[in-house]
Design a protein around this motif. Structure first.
Motif, PDB file in Angstrom:
ATOM      1  N   GLN A 117     -23.179  35.141  -2.275  1.00 20.35           N
ATOM      2  CA  GLN A 117     -24.509  34.715  -2.705  1.00 20.35           C
ATOM      3  C   GLN A 117     -25.097  33.637  -1.804  1.00 20.35           C
ATOM      4  O   GLN A 117     -26.312  33.417  -1.808  1.00 20.35           O
ATOM      5  N   SER A 118     -24.239  32.978  -1.019  1.00 21.33           N
ATOM      6  CA  SER A 118     -24.704  31.942  -0.087  1.00 21.33           C
ATOM      7  C   SER A 118     -25.192  32.517   1.235  1.00 21.33           C
ATOM      8  O   SER A 118     -25.957  31.867   1.957  1.00 21.33           O
ATOM      9  N   LEU A 140     -12.450  29.725   3.072  1.00 20.04           N
ATOM     10  CA  LEU A 140     -12.914  29.303   1.749  1.00 20.04           C
ATOM     11  C   LEU A 140     -12.035  29.868   0.652  1.00 20.04           C
ATOM     12  O   LEU A 140     -11.667  31.039   0.687  1.00 20.04           O
ATOM     13  N   MET A 141     -11.709  29.017  -0.315  1.00 21.99           N
ATOM     14  CA  MET A 141     -11.012  29.438  -1.530  1.00 21.99           C
ATOM     15  C   MET A 141     -11.649  28.671  -2.680  1.00 21.99           C
ATOM     16  O   MET A 141     -11.379  27.481  -2.867  1.00 21.99           O
ATOM     17  N   LEU A 142     -12.512  29.345  -3.420  1.00 25.81           N
ATOM     18  CA  LEU A 142     -13.292  28.706  -4.480  1.00 25.81           C
ATOM     19  C   LEU A 142     -12.776  29.086  -5.859  1.00 25.81           C
ATOM     20  O   LEU A 142     -13.528  29.136  -6.829  1.00 25.81           O
ATOM     21  N   CYS A 184      -9.822  19.560   5.092  1.00 19.00           N
ATOM     22  CA  CYS A 184     -10.150  20.352   3.906  1.00 19.00           C
ATOM     23  C   CYS A 184     -11.157  19.600   3.046  1.00 19.00           C
ATOM     24  O   CYS A 184     -10.897  18.471   2.609  1.00 19.00           O
ATOM     25  N   ALA A 185     -12.304  20.245   2.811  1.00 23.48           N
ATOM     26  CA  ALA A 185     -13.343  19.665   1.961  1.00 23.48           C
ATOM     27  C   ALA A 185     -13.266  20.274   0.576  1.00 23.48           C
ATOM     28  O   ALA A 185     -12.863  21.435   0.410  1.00 23.48           O
ATOM     29  N   ASP A 205     -24.486  23.664   0.809  1.00 20.12           N
ATOM     30  CA  ASP A 205     -24.517  22.264   1.230  1.00 20.12           C
ATOM     31  C   ASP A 205     -23.228  21.872   1.945  1.00 20.12           C
ATOM     32  O   ASP A 205     -23.254  21.209   2.989  1.00 20.12           O
ATOM     33  N   SER A 206     -22.084  22.314   1.417  1.00 18.53           N
ATOM     34  CA  SER A 206     -20.795  21.975   2.012  1.00 18.53           C
ATOM     35  C   SER A 206     -20.646  22.579   3.407  1.00 18.53           C
ATOM     36  O   SER A 206     -20.205  21.911   4.339  1.00 18.53           O
ATOM     37  N   LEU A 207     -21.043  23.840   3.546  1.00 22.38           N
ATOM     38  CA  LEU A 207     -20.908  24.515   4.840  1.00 22.38           C
ATOM     39  C   LEU A 207     -21.883  23.975   5.878  1.00 22.38           C
ATOM     40  O   LEU A 207     -21.570  23.940   7.072  1.00 22.38           O
TER      41      LEU A 207
END
Length: 374
Positions: free
Chosen positions: A217-218, A274-276, A313-314, A327-329
């Motif tokens: 979705q991003s 990414l691991m959300l 790692c954020a 925003d993070s990316l």
């Protein structure tokens, strides 16, 4: 020592528990132990008896609605008929561990729950309260409870009476596999910044709780990014339709059944992992990505938070939203720096993990011998 490993699924099936059991079982065989994996096969398509890299595997047909629970009471009867020095059960969230606990007899039972308290769907979450009665049986009959993270250990100790039983032994990775990948990451960000699309990578099961939908979705707002999705699962069709409806399907590559070498190539080509996921007791693929020198973005609120260091790692605060992912990316400054030396802090090799688990087996066996001679 004759060891039984009890798990819902095993190789060639993939997943965190499957990887954990495979890696320790093969090393225990190399250490001279007789290891038998007792598992299930809902499809009925796999070999009922097999030997994989020296590990004997027996698969029982199971009832697994929605790829959950893996009801196979045959495991109980099999354990009652066969002798083992140690029974090691895996996964609180599936019934094979219960059958292992019920079939324990006088043998030592080691339990690795891979526990994250809640279910992966609303329906499974609803079933968790009555299911906890089964969970209490497993924990009460266990002689040792191995937790793979501090997060899991805290949950287990808060939810069950396991005083004096818990020990932390993290999951591991094959560190040598990633040495050349870390070197190849150096300076790669500068090259990628010159107009080439940057690659986002996800590796894991395709289930709603894993959060892959937020990445897809991003993508409409992340014009310079493409996404590689490695894995399969019940949420795949919905994710594919989502990508198509958003007009980003040409920027999403779907990969599955990869060889180990092909998976390592994916890590080598990635710019951000990414691991959300909202539920994780550890996060093997995050550890692998970090070992490969790839900066990671993870969701906070589970064991994944233990990887967050502000450099490699954020973390995204829960609840995860598309806006937070974007925003993070956009903010993370990863394309002009080299991986820092502390990237492997806290990440353990499978050889050490297996050796620690073997010591725990021996410790439990020695307790039995001590009782016999006193």
């Amino acid at each position: 020592m004759k060891i039984a490993q009890i798990c819902p699924r095993y190789s060639p099936d993939i997943g965190g528990v499957e990887t954990h059991v495979k890696e320790i079982s093969e090393r225990l065989v190399k250490a001279g132990h007789d290891v038998e994996v007792i598992t299930t096969d809902p499809s009925g398509k796999l070999e009922k008896r097999d030997t994989i890299n020296g590990v004997k595997v027996i698969r029982f047909r199971s009832f697994a609605p929605g790829n959950a629970y893996y009801f196979a009471p045959q495991i109980y009867f099999y354990l009652k008929k066969h002798n083992f020095d140690v029974i090691h059960a895996h996964s609180y969230h599936a019934l094979p561990a219960l059958f292992a606990a019920l079939g324990k007899r006088e043998r030592k039972l080691v339990f690795t729950p891979h526990y994250h308290r809640s279910g992966h769907t609303a329906f499974r979450n609803l079933l968790h309260k009555p299911y906890r009665l089964f969970g209490k049986v497993i924990f009460s009959r266990s002689d040792s409870v191995i937790c793979v993270s501090e997060y899991e250990k805290r949950l287990v100790e808060a939810d069950f009476r396991v005083e004096g039983k818990t020990v932390k032994i993290p999951n591991g990775i094959n560190l040598k596999e990633f040495e050349h990948l870390r070197n190849s990451q150096k300076g790669k960000g500068v090259e990628k910044k010159k107009g080439k699309e940057k690659t986002l990578l996800y590796v894991g099961r395709l289930e709603e709780y894993k959060g892959v939908q937020y990445i897809i979705q991003s993508l409409p707002e992340l014009k310079d990014f493409r996404l590689q999705v490695v894995g399969n699962g019940p949420y795949e069709e919905e994710l594919r339709n989502m990508a198509k409806n958003l007009g980003v399907d040409e920027r999403v590559e779907w990969l599955k059944n990869l060889s180990r070498e092909e998976l390592l190539e994916c890590y080598a080509d990635a710019d951000i992992f990414l691991m959300l996921s909202s539920h994780e007791a550890y996060g093997i693929t995050v550890a692998e990505a970090l070992a490969a020198g790839i900066p990671c973005v993870v969701a906070k609120g589970s064991a994944l938070e233990e990887f967050v260091d502000g450099e490699n790692c954020a973390g995204i605060e829960n609840p995860v939203t598309v806006e937070k992912v974007i925003d993070s990316l956009q903010k993370i400054e990863i394309f002009k720096r080299e991986p820092v030396s502390g990237i492997l802090k806290g990440i353990m090799d499978w050889n050490e993990v297996s050796a620690r688990i073997e010591k725990e087996y021996i410790r439990q066996s020695n307790k039995t011998n001590h009782k016999l001679f006193n």
